[in-house]
Every structure is written in structure tokens, then in C-alpha cells.
Design an enzyme around this catalytic site. Sequence first.
Site, PDB file in Angstrom:
ATOM      1  N   SER A   1      13.927  13.002 -93.961  1.00  0.00           N
ATOM      2  CA  SER A   1      14.422  11.825 -94.669  1.00  0.00           C
ATOM      3  C   SER A   1      14.667  10.691 -93.691  1.00  0.00           C
ATOM      4  CB  SER A   1      15.717  12.160 -95.408  1.00  0.00           C
ATOM      5  OG  SER A   1      16.320  10.985 -95.927  1.00  0.00           O
TER       6      SER A   1
ATOM      7  N   TYR B   1      24.256  15.186 -96.321  1.00  0.00           N
ATOM      8  CA  TYR B   1      22.822  15.168 -96.640  1.00  0.00           C
ATOM      9  C   TYR B   1      22.010  14.714 -95.430  1.00  0.00           C
ATOM     10  CZ  TYR B   1      18.341  13.573 -98.444  1.00  0.00           C
ATOM     11  OH  TYR B   1      16.996  13.367 -98.625  1.00  0.00           O
TER      12      TYR B   1
END
Length: 320
Positions: free
Chosen positions: A193, A208
Site C-alpha cells: 500500500s 493498517y
Amino acid sequence: MDLSCLEHLKSQPFWVLLLTILGSISLLKNSISFLIWVYVTFLRPAKNLKKYGSWALVTGPTDGIGKGFAFQLARKGLNLVLVGRNPNKLKEVSDEIQAKFGKTQIKTIVVDFSGDLSEGIKRIEETIDGLDVGVLINNVGISYPYAKFFHEVDEGLLNDLFKINVEGTTKVTQAVLPGMIKRKKGAIVNIGSGSAIVLPSDPLYAVYAATKAYIDQFSRCLYVEYKKNGIDVQCQVPLYVATKMAKIKRSSFFVPSSDGYARAAMRWIGYEPRCTPYWPHSVLWYLARSVPESAIDAWRLGFCLTIRKKGLLKDSRKTE
């Protein structure tokens, strides 16, 4: 360069000559970097993934990027092992793929990555035994329902982030890797990500982002460990993609659809250990590196606070 230019340079002070030389080197370096980017982004041919093996395993294939990968791999002629938690959705996506690519063989495995993985990993090992799984797409993952301060993250979400994003990817890789080592070929793609690599920080999504930083380092280490075994390990670093997890409904130039991202991603498999396949994302990455980190931190914090406010409002309406 003619003699008059040389004479002119010789007549300049040493510091002027030094700056001229350094400027020329910098310009040459940037020009070469740009040409390399153009080649790998637009001109470099994709690898024939069937050379790795005739089967590909995809986790989280029922929606978003995982579903996009499943269709693109079937388009390339690979058979599929689809691993997800919902048997009905697995059947739906299997039927969709076979309706479009009738020759594709598909096996489905039900695994709840948020639960006890031991039985699920055992089912994966039993299913792929004897199959030449040459490509592994570790796509399964979750994020926050909306932006939250770290102290607001409940125990359930915290456990799911670790179990799905970290343990799931690690254990599926551990299950598939021995077969690749035995056959001395394979390609592993782990979906990272931009929140962990492109941005200097991702406030209100701390856990996250941290799990995706793990994926990046995990991928790089395996790339070095197993390159000699003919196994190419890669961490792909998308920015925003129009998926349910990102809560973005419409695609745009800088926000591709999941299928648009997957099409771009296929061309990069087997090359660099870390990449951003969708080229507008790589432009944003370059621009982000030219901005002071403190400025990006301030912008990102403000952006995430807005998301948090909307999420809290939505939660309050549910309780009314």
C-alpha cells in the site's frame, strides 16, 4: 564542444567549473532515469506467466484487486486456485470467469483469514499438492472501516488486521513456496500500500499502514532469499484504487478500477522487487517525494480527520 567553449570554461573560476560538471551529471542522471521509467512503464514486454507454471493461486479473489487479478490470469491462460471466506461469492466469481474463459480450470478453497488459519492452510496444501502453482497473488487484506485514532481501534479490528494482513499473507506464502522451490520457478506478488511506502505517514490508519510496511519488508527479504531458486518475489504498491475497501465507487485517471489496476499490474510480475504498476500512481509518488514530509503529514492528517468525522456521524445515525 568547440575550442572556444573549452577556452571559456578554462577561464572560469574553479567553483563555476565544479557546479557545471555537477549540474551536467545530475541532468544526465535524471535523463537516464526518465528514459528507464518510460521503457519499463510503456515498452518493456510482460513476462509469459505460464512459464512459471500452469496454475495461479489468488487470495481475496471475490472483489476488488483480487478479482481483477483472477480475470487477468485466466485471460493469460492460467488455471486458478481461488481462496476466500465466502463460498457463495467464490462460486459466483468462478462461474463468471468460466463463462468468459471456458477452458480455465478453477478450484476454490474456503478459508476465513480472521480465524484459526491452521485448518485453512491445511486445505490449501492438500488442494495444491500435485499442481504446478507458478504464480501466487497475496491480495487478501482489510483496512479500517474509517479513519480512527490508535486508541479508538477496538480489539477485534486490531486482531483482524494482524491475522489477515500479516499472518494470512505469511502462512499462504509458506504453504505455496516449497512447491516453487522444488520446481525452481515461481512468481509471488504481495499487495502492499502507498500508505506504508509512498506516504511518510498515514495518521489514523496507523496499524493498517504498519501491516503493509511488514508486507514490503517481507517481500524484499524473500526476493533476496529465493532469487537464486528462480523465484521472483514482488511487492506491488498501489495508491487509491476504486474498490469497496477504499470506499471509492468511481474510477478516474489517478484512481483506476480494480480491473484497470490488475491489467497494469500483470505487466510487472517477475521484475522489480517493489513497483507501482499503474503509471499515474508512479507520477504521484514522484511528486510526493519533492514535497516536504511535514507538509504531506499535515495534509494527510487533515484529510483523515475529515474521513473520521464522516464515519463517526454515520455510526451515530446507526444507533439512533
